[in-house]
Design a protein around this motif. Structure first.
Motif, PDB file in Angstrom:
ATOM      1  N   ILE A   1      20.632  29.938  50.149  1.00 29.58           N
ATOM      2  CA  ILE A   1      20.047  29.700  48.789  1.00 29.58           C
ATOM      3  C   ILE A   1      18.498  30.220  48.706  1.00 29.58           C
ATOM      4  O   ILE A   1      17.980  30.910  47.936  1.00 29.58           O
ATOM      5  N   GLN A   2      17.839  30.090  49.939  1.00 27.56           N
ATOM      6  CA  GLN A   2      16.617  30.830  49.971  1.00 27.56           C
ATOM      7  C   GLN A   2      16.466  32.079  49.902  1.00 27.56           C
ATOM      8  O   GLN A   2      15.818  32.840  49.472  1.00 27.56           O
ATOM      9  N   GLN A   3      17.458  32.783  50.394  1.00 34.23           N
ATOM     10  CA  GLN A   3      17.533  34.260  50.485  1.00 34.23           C
ATOM     11  C   GLN A   3      18.118  34.768  49.053  1.00 34.23           C
ATOM     12  O   GLN A   3      17.671  35.944  48.676  1.00 34.23           O
TER      13      GLN A   3
ATOM     14  N   ALA B   1       9.732  40.793  59.126  1.00 33.70           N
ATOM     15  CA  ALA B   1       9.651  41.095  57.819  1.00 33.70           C
ATOM     16  C   ALA B   1       9.020  42.324  57.559  1.00 33.70           C
ATOM     17  O   ALA B   1       9.386  43.028  56.840  1.00 33.70           O
ATOM     18  N   THR B   2       7.682  42.541  58.030  1.00 35.97           N
ATOM     19  CA  THR B   2       7.023  43.672  57.906  1.00 35.97           C
ATOM     20  C   THR B   2       7.759  45.218  58.287  1.00 35.97           C
ATOM     21  O   THR B   2       8.036  46.097  57.671  1.00 35.97           O
ATOM     22  N   LEU B   3       8.479  45.131  59.585  1.00 35.02           N
ATOM     23  CA  LEU B   3       9.003  46.090  60.064  1.00 35.02           C
ATOM     24  C   LEU B   3      10.396  46.459  59.124  1.00 35.02           C
ATOM     25  O   LEU B   3      10.625  47.784  58.828  1.00 35.02           O
ATOM     26  N   ALA B   4      10.948  45.690  58.531  1.00 36.80           N
ATOM     27  CA  ALA B   4      12.045  45.761  57.750  1.00 36.80           C
ATOM     28  C   ALA B   4      11.727  46.391  56.490  1.00 36.80           C
ATOM     29  O   ALA B   4      12.183  47.157  55.768  1.00 36.80           O
ATOM     30  N   GLU B   5      10.259  45.909  55.908  1.00 39.61           N
ATOM     31  CA  GLU B   5       9.779  46.420  54.502  1.00 39.61           C
ATOM     32  C   GLU B   5       9.505  47.761  54.979  1.00 39.61           C
ATOM     33  O   GLU B   5       9.567  48.434  54.049  1.00 39.61           O
TER      34      GLU B   5
ATOM     35  N   GLN C   1      13.889  40.129  52.965  1.00 40.34           N
ATOM     36  CA  GLN C   1      14.667  41.367  53.717  1.00 40.34           C
ATOM     37  C   GLN C   1      15.895  41.243  54.505  1.00 40.34           C
ATOM     38  O   GLN C   1      16.882  42.038  54.263  1.00 40.34           O
ATOM     39  N   ILE C   2      16.412  39.713  54.457  1.00 41.16           N
ATOM     40  CA  ILE C   2      17.541  39.486  54.876  1.00 41.16           C
ATOM     41  C   ILE C   2      18.694  39.571  53.762  1.00 41.16           C
ATOM     42  O   ILE C   2      19.864  40.367  53.710  1.00 41.16           O
ATOM     43  N   ALA C   3      18.021  39.446  52.593  1.00 39.82           N
ATOM     44  CA  ALA C   3      18.991  39.490  51.346  1.00 39.82           C
ATOM     45  C   ALA C   3      19.194  40.886  51.162  1.00 39.82           C
ATOM     46  O   ALA C   3      20.422  41.333  50.452  1.00 39.82           O
ATOM     47  N   ARG C   4      18.254  41.888  51.479  1.00 41.38           N
ATOM     48  CA  ARG C   4      18.190  43.233  51.084  1.00 41.38           C
ATOM     49  C   ARG C   4      19.097  44.102  52.221  1.00 41.38           C
ATOM     50  O   ARG C   4      19.216  45.262  52.135  1.00 41.38           O
ATOM     51  N   GLY C   5      19.602  43.205  53.342  1.00 42.84           N
ATOM     52  CA  GLY C   5      20.227  43.776  54.233  1.00 42.84           C
ATOM     53  C   GLY C   5      19.432  44.669  55.481  1.00 42.84           C
ATOM     54  O   GLY C   5      20.260  45.207  56.242  1.00 42.84           O
ATOM     55  N   LYS C   6      18.168  44.524  55.207  1.00 45.19           N
ATOM     56  CA  LYS C   6      17.349  45.203  56.197  1.00 45.19           C
ATOM     57  C   LYS C   6      17.013  44.302  57.412  1.00 45.19           C
ATOM     58  O   LYS C   6      16.788  45.029  58.467  1.00 45.19           O
ATOM     59  N   ILE C   7      17.370  42.984  57.395  1.00 46.40           N
ATOM     60  CA  ILE C   7      17.162  42.359  58.842  1.00 46.40           C
ATOM     61  C   ILE C   7      18.481  41.585  58.904  1.00 46.40           C
ATOM     62  O   ILE C   7      19.155  40.894  57.805  1.00 46.40           O
ATOM     63  N   GLU C   8      19.058  41.814  60.007  1.00 47.69           N
ATOM     64  CA  GLU C   8      20.384  41.097  60.415  1.00 47.69           C
ATOM     65  C   GLU C   8      19.886  39.659  61.077  1.00 47.69           C
ATOM     66  O   GLU C   8      19.047  39.748  62.323  1.00 47.69           O
ATOM     67  N   MET C   9      20.088  38.633  60.454  1.00 43.68           N
ATOM     68  CA  MET C   9      19.426  37.213  61.212  1.00 43.68           C
ATOM     69  C   MET C   9      20.531  36.823  62.196  1.00 43.68           C
ATOM     70  O   MET C   9      21.449  36.187  61.682  1.00 43.68           O
ATOM     71  N   PHE C  10      20.113  36.363  63.556  1.00 43.27           N
ATOM     72  CA  PHE C  10      21.025  35.822  64.369  1.00 43.27           C
ATOM     73  C   PHE C  10      20.485  34.537  64.704  1.00 43.27           C
ATOM     74  O   PHE C  10      19.571  34.328  65.524  1.00 43.27           O
ATOM     75  N   ASN C  11      20.631  33.584  63.731  1.00 40.23           N
ATOM     76  CA  ASN C  11      20.286  31.998  64.195  1.00 40.23           C
ATOM     77  C   ASN C  11      21.261  31.510  65.386  1.00 40.23           C
ATOM     78  O   ASN C  11      22.137  31.886  65.440  1.00 40.23           O
TER      79      ASN C  11
ATOM     80  N   TYR D   1      11.387  33.532  47.188  1.00 37.51           N
ATOM     81  CA  TYR D   1      10.144  34.527  47.958  1.00 37.51           C
ATOM     82  C   TYR D   1       9.653  35.167  46.557  1.00 37.51           C
ATOM     83  O   TYR D   1       9.906  34.881  45.401  1.00 37.51           O
ATOM     84  N   ILE D   2       8.471  35.576  46.838  1.00 35.96           N
ATOM     85  CA  ILE D   2       7.536  36.280  45.972  1.00 35.96           C
ATOM     86  C   ILE D   2       7.913  37.750  46.530  1.00 35.96           C
ATOM     87  O   ILE D   2       7.587  37.915  47.716  1.00 35.96           O
ATOM     88  N   SER D   3       8.192  38.706  45.512  1.00 38.27           N
ATOM     89  CA  SER D   3       8.442  39.934  46.029  1.00 38.27           C
ATOM     90  C   SER D   3       7.204  40.948  46.315  1.00 38.27           C
ATOM     91  O   SER D   3       6.660  41.652  45.518  1.00 38.27           O
ATOM     92  N   ILE D   4       6.572  40.712  47.442  1.00 33.90           N
ATOM     93  CA  ILE D   4       5.394  41.564  47.894  1.00 33.90           C
ATOM     94  C   ILE D   4       5.680  42.032  49.325  1.00 33.90           C
ATOM     95  O   ILE D   4       6.029  41.243  50.256  1.00 33.90           O
ATOM     96  N   ASN D   5       5.116  43.350  49.530  1.00 29.80           N
ATOM     97  CA  ASN D   5       5.274  43.749  50.742  1.00 29.80           C
ATOM     98  C   ASN D   5       3.919  43.626  51.565  1.00 29.80           C
ATOM     99  O   ASN D   5       2.831  43.333  50.860  1.00 29.80           O
ATOM    100  N   THR D   6       3.690  43.638  52.861  1.00 29.49           N
ATOM    101  CA  THR D   6       2.696  43.576  53.538  1.00 29.49           C
ATOM    102  C   THR D   6       2.076  44.829  53.548  1.00 29.49           C
ATOM    103  O   THR D   6       2.659  45.848  54.052  1.00 29.49           O
ATOM    104  N   SER D   7       0.755  44.879  53.161  1.00 26.04           N
ATOM    105  CA  SER D   7       0.151  46.138  53.133  1.00 26.04           C
ATOM    106  C   SER D   7      -1.385  46.148  53.643  1.00 26.04           C
ATOM    107  O   SER D   7      -1.857  47.157  54.075  1.00 26.04           O
TER     108      SER D   7
END
Lengths: 670, 248
Positions: B123-125, A50-54, A177-187, B129-135
């Motif tokens: 549905i979760q995607q 998540a952080t790397l994608a952010e 991040q999956i929703a934004r397309g920054k992570i491609e998730m392979f379940n 979530y809450i839109s907050i980055n790790t900082s």
């Protein structure tokens, strides 16, 4: 190759800050051209992805389950440590650092542990901001509880499901991040090998567990976050699918494997009930705050209980042996996990185990129920309460504290633990050892990182309660995103890594050959048959107490099982479909190698430290007679093993541990 | 005890599938249901047959991986447990047990008892979530006090394990208990307020798109939920949804 831990210079409290001030950064436009693979999406992998994608990198994340929310981090009950000092009880970064190094029996790397303590407070803030529903007090502020081995209250919790809530927090960040397309998730994908190009990790070979398809994935760096190897024992508190394959495959491709013999055997688990047992269930350590551990004093009573002629409640106080209180008057039932586990084994080995398998001791709440009952009666103003009333009041209080655990016990064992003492026995729970990494969390292969339980770095020879969640999230949220950038800053001109190369061809061929072997090997025995045999050798000879003789036997027995496995294993079905037996076969093949290295490492370390107890290394006289004896003069090093074909041929590299900020002391709980 | 098992076998998503009978003998009452399935699979492997594929992982009731519709109930006859926590003492010698996958249009069968629950992921995607980055610079965790009541209630909602028993138990295959639980967790916390309207609209839209049915207040989901997620969460989601749409 000489091991370089790459610990920055300077005073310990400034190292991480200085490091961050001097690393090379990658500009946002360039991050878009860099790919990172993350294998495993539990607390460490999920938070890292998540952080790397952010930050802007393109992430490909892999999980063998159908969702990242199912990773076994979810099962952690107790809590997460952080040096917030909200309670004003004297906690600080230094104190958390000190407790972790001491708890680890002085076998961890100081600089890594200090950094962990330093970022711990940030983790809580980050998780609160994500909406993790931590427990609150009536004033609306975050609540804390205390945990074993420390003198302050620094553990944050969400009921008895802290791991679940933290994982779901990381999962929500991942989903965003999956929703934004920054992570491609392979379940439902499993990594089966790493691909190296010019010595650097540049991709992986993975199997789609639904279709059986073998896939190539390339990246500029690969992060392994696949958890621990506790299932080498077959029975453990790990999930059924928890495995060491990703970690072991990278070991075979050049990553050193460190301290495999450091395993945590947790004292309070529900005992095995028969040969069909598939896994063990942990009961939170917090139960030892109110429970007293005992076995009968007399063998006649042991036999009578086993045969059902007597009930444990019929034994008088004089007929019970509260062995922890007897042996460790200062700490009693609250000795650290490793000490409590060994003491239970000692009694059961001597024949005093109280169930049919002979491997169980009692955890009794009667004293606590009575004490609380009397207190409650007084508070409620009841004069001369009856025994029954006292019991009723006391039981209500115990239920408030541990209700969910008592209910879980009753569901599994079918006995009411309020009326009859619980039966418990130690079980494998966590592995402190793992892939060797430097201060950057990079393995001995450039561009290949390892985080969370899969690496070896922070817990030394024994992990303190509520520290696993802390380490997983520290690595993923706050450490790796910095350190990996420093490495990737040299890759901005590399461009996309092609998967159409001989390196990928060869790695894929190797993976396919192994799968074809399993499918076509017309053996006579199931994968579980071999896994159970390996587990028995590991438990009997490389378990809670180890000897030179036993370890040598274990090495040769594991080798023999491995040879038989490759001749006789039977895998039904085909390669081109969902095939759980095929998945297990690959994992057990790796455990059969890892187990032997584990025994070899335990053999090399002729000292007792933390979770590793060698019967040859005990105190011979004085107050500590019979207790574990650490040997700092000869063994204050990390054992990092280099793969050389057979596990028995692995070559040892030592990283000497320096303790500049903490004085080495023998632990005493007498 | 000796048992007859009627199990749904289906080779793949395209296969038609059918119930197949099996016998297991000498089953101990102390076994978990999945350990009984292990015994069956070991038996099938040894006799040269294909074992039954089923989802499972933690085997302590928290990962949400195990499913199975046992004798007409999601996670079987016991209350407040997942299939992995169900024990054989709930059954009698000579019983016939019917074992099917979780059935819903949005949960297609992959193989035997394994279903595809990716609809839940999507549905979760869509907003879970809450839109907050790790900082590392987030404000202090105690900066906003949250009442114990709200924190506890949010925790109760957040306890959902995403297994899908609610969908499997519902005659309409509705996912509203699952979605309601996530919407509620954030709706009850101050951190979740900023995006509350968008979240509920997006998650509900995705839920509809996946083909889950509507809620008709039967309450089967609440009874079968292994974690006791309350119907109140559906009511709260409906209020949030209404509020979001009225405000625009």
């Amino acid at each position: 190759m000489a091991l370089d831990s790459k610990v920055p210079k300077g005073p310990i409290k400034d190292k991480w800050t200085d490091y961050k001030n001097h690393i090379d950064l990658v500009n946002p436009a360039n991050k878009r051209n860099i790919d990172i693979i993350v294998v495993g999406t539990g607390l460490a992998g999920g938070s890292a992805a998540a952080t790397l994608a952010e930050l802007g990198y393109n992430v490909k994340a892999f999980a063998y389950q159908d969702s990242p929310r199912r990773a076994h981090s979810i099962a952690a009950q107790g809590g997460i440590n952080a040096a917030k000092n909200y309670q004003g009880d004297g906690d600080s970064t230094y104190r958390l650092f000190y407790d972790t190094v001491k708890g680890g029996d002085y076998r961890s790397r100081e600089a890594n542990v200090y950094r962990l303590a330093e970022v711990s407070a940030n983790i809580i803030d980050q998780c609160v901001a994500q909406g993790v529903p931590f427990a609150r007090d009536y004033g609306g502020l975050l609540d804390n509880r205390s945990f074993g081995g420390v003198l302050v209250s620094r553990t944050f919790y969400a009921k008895g499901q802290t791991g679940q809530q933290l994982l779901l927090g990381a999962y929500s960040a991942l989903n965003r991040q999956i929703a934004r397309g920054k992570i491609e998730m392979f379940n439902r994908h499993e990594m089966l090998d790493v691909v190296k190009v010019d010595g650097k990790a540049r991709g992986i070979i993975a199997r789609n567990l639904i279709t059986g398809e073998i896939e190539r994935h390339s990246a500029h760096a690969v992060v392994i976050a696949s958890g621990g190897y506790g299932n080498v024992y077959f029975l453990s508190t790990n999930a059924m699918g928890s495995n060491a394959t990703a970690a072991w495959k990278i070991h075979k491709k050049g990553a050193y494997f460190a301290n495999p013999c450091y395993t945590q055997i947790h004292p309070t688990c529900i005992p095995r009930s028969g040969d069909y047992q598939s896994k063990l269930t942990l009961m939170s350590e917090s139960l030892r705050n109110d429970g007293r551990i005992w076995v009968p004093k007399n063998m006649d009573d042991v036999l009578a209980i086993r045969e059902g002629r007597k009930k444990p409640t019929e034994l008088s106080e004089e007929e019970r042996d509260y062995y922890l209180e007897r042996r460790y008057p200062a700490f009693g039932n609250l000795v650290p996990r490793d000490v409590a586990s060994r003491a239970a084994k000692e009694r059961c080995d001597a024949g005093y185990g109280v169930n049919a398998t002979g491997e169980a001791v009692y955890l009794d709440f009667k004293t606590a129920i009575n004490r609380y009952g009397k207190e409650q009666a007084k508070i409620s103003g009841i004069t001369n309460p009856s025994e029954a009333k006292i019991y009723e009041l006391g039981q209500a209080l115990i239920e408030e504290k541990y209700g969910n655990l008592f209910q879980m016990y009753e569901k599994i064992v079918d006995e009411n633990p309020y009326k009859t003492p619980m039966m418990i026995y130690p079980a494998t729970h966590y592995t402190m050892g793992g892939v060797w990494v430097d201060y950057n969390l990079m393995t001995t292969v450039p561009g290949l990182y390892c985080i969370g339980e899969a690496n070896f770095s922070d817990h030394g020879a024994n992990r303190l309660g509520a520290s696993a969640l802390m380490q997983g999230l520290a690595d993923g949220y706050f450490v790796l995103p910095y350190t990996i950038g420093n490495y990737l800053s040299n890759d901005i001109r590399t461009g996309k890594i092609s998967t159409d190369t001989t390196e990928f061809d060869e790695a894929e061929k190797e993976v396919k050959n192994k799968i074809d072997f399993f499918i076509n090997n017309n053996g006579s025995k199931s994968v579980d048959y071999f896994h159970k045999r390996l587990g028995k050798v590991m438990w009997d000879k490389v378990g809670m107490a180890r000897t030179e003789e036993g370890l040598k036997e274990a090495m040769s027995e594991i080798k023999a099982i491995r040879e038989e496995f490759w001749k006789e294993v039977k895998v039904p079905g085909t390669a081109a479909e969902m095939n759980p037996e095929l998945e297990k076969a690959g994992r057990v093949a790796d455990f059969l190698e890892l187990g032997e290295l584990f025994a070899k490492d335990a053999l090399d370390r002729n000292e007792s430290c933390g979770g590793h107890f060698r019967e040859e290394s005990v105190e011979l006289d004085g107050e500590q007679k019979g207790e574990a004896k650490r040997n700092d003069k000869d063994y204050a090093y990390v054992s990092a093993w280099e793969y050389k074909g057979e596990p028995a041929d692995a070559v040892l590299h030592k990283e000497e541990l320096e303790f500049k900020d903490i004085e080495l002391k023998q632990r005493s709980y007498k | 005890m000796n048992l007859t098992l009627k199990i749904w076998r289906q080779k793949g998503p395209q296969d038609k599938g059918q119930m197949v009978d099996y016998k297991v003998t000498d089953i101990s009452e102390h076994m978990s249901f999945l350990e009984m399935m292990d015994v069956l699979n070991e038996q099938l492997i040894n006799s040269g047959d294909e074992p039954v594929a089923f989802d499972h992982d933690c085997r302590e009731g928290i990962c949400g991986m195990c499913s199975m519709y046992i004798n007409g109930e999601a996670h079987g006859p016991d209350r407040g447990v997942t299939t992995c926590q169900l024990h054989m003492r709930m059954f009698k010698d000579g019983d016939t047990i019917t074992i099917e996958p979780f059935r819903a249009a949005a949960f297609p069968v992959i193989k035997d008892l394994v279903v595809d629950r990716m609809a839940f992921e999507r549905i979760q995607q869509a907003g879970g979530y809450i839109s907050i980055n790790t900082s590392g610079n987030t404000q202090d965790g105690n900066a906003i006090p949250i009442s114990k009541h709200a924190a506890d209630e949010a925790m109760d909602a957040a306890t959902c394990i995403g297994c899908g028993a609610c969908v499997a138990s519902c005659k309409n295959s509705s996912a509203m208990l699952f979605v309601g639980a996530k919407v509620s967790q954030y709706a009850l916390l101050p951190q979740g307020q900023v995006e509350a309207a968008d979240r509920v609209k997006n998650m509900v839209a995705q839920m509809d798109l996946e083909g889950f049915g509507n809620c008709t207040n039967t309450g089967a989901c609440e009874i079968e939920c292994p974690k006791g997620i309350s119907l109140e969460n559906i009511a709260r989601m409906n209020r949030e949804f209404l509020k979001a749409n009225v405000k625009g």
